[in-house]
Structure formats: structure tokens, C-alpha cells
Motif scaffolding. Structure first.
Motif, short mmCIF file in Angstrom:
data_model
loop_
_atom_site.label_atom_id
_atom_site.label_comp_id
_atom_site.label_asym_id
_atom_site.label_seq_id
_atom_site.Cartn_x
_atom_site.Cartn_y
_atom_site.Cartn_z
N LEU A 8 0.84 -1.19 0.00
CA LEU A 8 0.00 0.00 0.00
C LEU A 8 0.88 1.24 0.00
O LEU A 8 1.74 1.39 0.86
CB LEU A 8 -0.91 0.01 1.23
CG LEU A 8 -1.81 -1.20 1.44
CD1 LEU A 8 -2.60 -1.06 2.74
CD2 LEU A 8 -2.76 -1.39 0.26
N ALA A 9 0.65 2.14 -0.95
CA ALA A 9 1.42 3.38 -1.01
C ALA A 9 0.47 4.56 -1.05
O ALA A 9 -0.13 4.86 -2.09
CB ALA A 9 2.33 3.37 -2.24
N ASP A 10 0.31 5.22 0.09
CA ASP A 10 -0.59 6.37 0.21
C ASP A 10 -0.12 7.19 1.40
O ASP A 10 0.24 6.64 2.44
CB ASP A 10 -2.03 5.90 0.42
CG ASP A 10 -3.04 7.01 0.17
OD1 ASP A 10 -2.99 8.03 0.90
OD2 ASP A 10 -3.86 6.87 -0.73
N ASP A 11 -0.14 8.52 1.25
CA ASP A 11 0.36 9.35 2.34
C ASP A 11 -0.67 9.54 3.45
O ASP A 11 -0.34 10.11 4.50
CB ASP A 11 0.82 10.71 1.81
CG ASP A 11 -0.30 11.50 1.17
OD1 ASP A 11 -1.23 10.88 0.62
OD2 ASP A 11 -0.26 12.74 1.22
N GLN A 12 -1.88 9.08 3.26
CA GLN A 12 -2.91 9.20 4.29
C GLN A 12 -3.07 7.88 5.04
O GLN A 12 -3.52 6.88 4.47
CB GLN A 12 -4.24 9.61 3.66
CG GLN A 12 -4.20 10.95 2.97
CD GLN A 12 -5.55 11.38 2.44
OE1 GLN A 12 -6.57 11.25 3.13
NE2 GLN A 12 -5.59 11.88 1.22
N GLN A 13 -2.69 7.88 6.29
CA GLN A 13 -2.73 6.65 7.08
C GLN A 13 -4.14 6.10 7.20
O GLN A 13 -4.35 4.88 7.20
CB GLN A 13 -2.16 6.90 8.49
CG GLN A 13 -2.09 5.64 9.33
CD GLN A 13 -1.40 5.88 10.67
OE1 GLN A 13 -0.92 6.97 10.94
NE2 GLN A 13 -1.35 4.85 11.49
N LEU A 14 -5.12 7.01 7.28
CA LEU A 14 -6.50 6.56 7.41
C LEU A 14 -6.92 5.73 6.20
O LEU A 14 -7.60 4.69 6.35
CB LEU A 14 -7.43 7.76 7.57
CG LEU A 14 -8.92 7.44 7.80
CD1 LEU A 14 -9.09 6.62 9.08
CD2 LEU A 14 -9.73 8.72 7.88
N LEU A 15 -6.52 6.15 5.02
CA LEU A 15 -6.85 5.40 3.82
C LEU A 15 -6.13 4.06 3.80
O LEU A 15 -6.71 3.04 3.41
CB LEU A 15 -6.49 6.21 2.57
CG LEU A 15 -7.45 7.33 2.19
CD1 LEU A 15 -6.94 8.09 0.98
CD2 LEU A 15 -8.84 6.77 1.92
N ARG A 16 -4.86 4.05 4.21
CA ARG A 16 -4.14 2.78 4.24
C ARG A 16 -4.81 1.82 5.21
O ARG A 16 -4.93 0.62 4.92
CB ARG A 16 -2.68 3.01 4.66
CG ARG A 16 -1.87 3.87 3.69
CD ARG A 16 -0.37 3.66 3.87
NE ARG A 16 0.08 3.83 5.23
CZ ARG A 16 0.49 4.98 5.76
NH1 ARG A 16 0.48 6.08 5.01
NH2 ARG A 16 0.90 5.06 7.01
N THR A 17 -5.27 2.33 6.35
CA THR A 17 -5.96 1.50 7.32
C THR A 17 -7.25 0.92 6.72
O THR A 17 -7.57 -0.25 6.90
CB THR A 17 -6.30 2.29 8.59
OG1 THR A 17 -5.08 2.76 9.17
CG2 THR A 17 -7.04 1.43 9.59
#
Length: 222
Positions: A8-17
Motif C-alpha cells: 500500500l502506497a498512500d500518504d494518508q494513514q486513514l486510507l491505508r488502514t
């Protein structure tokens, strides 16, 4: 079967979660890592060799397009699935040209996300040619001058393979191409395979992009 390894590559932790919660319920999917920017995505792709990277476009330090380009340039056995906003980032065409295997909107239903990961891991693309064509028409100004000399590799195609490439770029399925050319669908599949191999392309998505770049298909053409 071995589970599909996903980064997973995304700067928003909430989205990664959120992605982890969705993908974690699938027995054949395994989250092997999380990257918060493009630099980490490249480094972790090189170190972990995931099957698929879910790559956000807009990230700090290095955006998803540049990260995708670097992953592809390093010839890693990794396929990239771009995540974009609902209204389509202007970077999407660049990402596809860089070697991404397709793209998804970030608000895609969970079942479509899971299906897309499986499709990409299997070696196919997840952008329907017709959708990609609309994207390329919309972002035609990002493409090279269609009047420029086409790459020499196009000349390696037979007349029939070039014809199939044009039909693929127009958004036709194998069955539709078979009907248009009055040949069997198996024959079309063979031509598509030869065309991709000769051009050094991963899938039909890259074939559509190349057809636009070389001027074989022009924005807005029927």
C-alpha cells in the motif's frame, strides 16, 4: 495458490488502514507493507517485491507517477495499480505511460478493488480500453506530437498486427475485433499477443497509449 502480495502506497494513514481492513478479509491477499510516499514505495518494492502496489498519485517527496516510472525502469517483477480521485487526476495518463497496469478511483467499491488487484496480479490491466480512450482524448495535450516520427519498433509489426493495434486502441474487445476483421477470436488473441511481445508492452492499456503516442489513433477519431 500463493497469496497475492500487496504493498500500500498512500500518504494518508486513514486510507491505508481502510484498505487493510478491506483486503485483510480476503484469504488470497496479503498486505506486505505500507509506504507513505513515493520514495518509500520504490524502496519497499525493491526490497519486498510485492505482486501489486496500490499507488496513490499525489504523495510527498516523490509522486506516484515518478515512483511507478522508477519501479518499471528497474524491471522489478511488480505491477502498479494507480489510485486517483473520483474526478481523475491529470497525472493518470502519465502514470499509464510510465508503466502502470491501470487505475482505480479511491472511492471504488470494495469488491471492485479486490477484483482489480487479482486481475493485475494475473498480468492483465484493469482499465477498459474505452475508458482509457476517453482519458487520452481528455488529456491529449499531455501526449507527444502525433506528427512526430513513430518509434522504429512499430515497423516490426505486420500489417495485420498494426491493424489489430488500431482496433485495440479504439476500444474494441477481441470478439469485436474478430467480427470487424472477419477472423476467429483465437486468431485475434494470437495477433494481440504477438503485437504486445514485439512492442515490449505489458498489456492492452500500454498498447492504447502507444497507439496515441505514434499517431495511429488521434484524439476524437471515430
Amino acid at each position: 495458490m500463493k497469496p497475492i502480495r500487496v504493498l500500500l502506497a498512500d500518504d494518508q494513514q486513514l486510507l491505508r488502514t481502510g484498505f487493510k481492513m478491506v483486503l485483510g478479509t480476503e484469504a488470497d491477499l496479503n498486505i506486505v507493507g505500507e509506504a507513505a510516499d513515493g520514495v518509500e514505495a520504490v524502496e519497499m518494492s525493491r526490497r519486498l517485491l510485492p505482486d501489486v502496489v496500490l499507488m496513490d498519485v499525489r504523495m510527498p517527496r516523490q509522486d506516484g507517477v515518478a515512483a511507478t516510472r522508477e519501479i518499471v525502469a528497474q524491471k522489478l517483477p511488480v505491477r502498479v495499480l494507480i489510485l486517483t480521485t473520483f474526478d481523475l487526476d491529470d497525472y493518470v495518463v502519465g502514470a499509464l505511460r510510465a508503466g502502470a497496469s491501470g487505475f482505480l478511483a479511491k472511492d471504488v467499491p470494495a469488491e471492485e478493488l479486490v477484483a482489480a488487484i487479482r486481475t493485475v496480479a494475473a498480468g492483465d490491466a484493469v482499465v477498459a480500453p474505452r475508458i482509457l480512450r476517453r482519458l487520452l482524448d481528455r488529456f491529449a495535450d499531455l501526449l507527444p506530437d502525433p506528427n512526430a516520427s513513430p518509434p522504429t519498433r512499430i515497423s516490426t509489426l505486420t500489417d495485420r498486427e498494426r491493424e489489430v493495434l488500431v482496433q485495440v486502441a479504439k476500444g474494441l474487445s477481441n470478439a469485436e475485433i474478430a467480427q470487424a476483421l472477419m477472423v476467429s477470436e483465437t486468431t485475434v488473441k494470437t495477433h494481440v499477443g504477438h503485437m504486445l511481445t514485439k512492442l515490449g508492452l505489458r498489456d492492452r492499456v500500454q498498447a492504447v497509449v502507444l497507439a496515441y503516442e505514434t499517431g495511429l489513433v488521434r484524439p476524437g477519431s471515430p
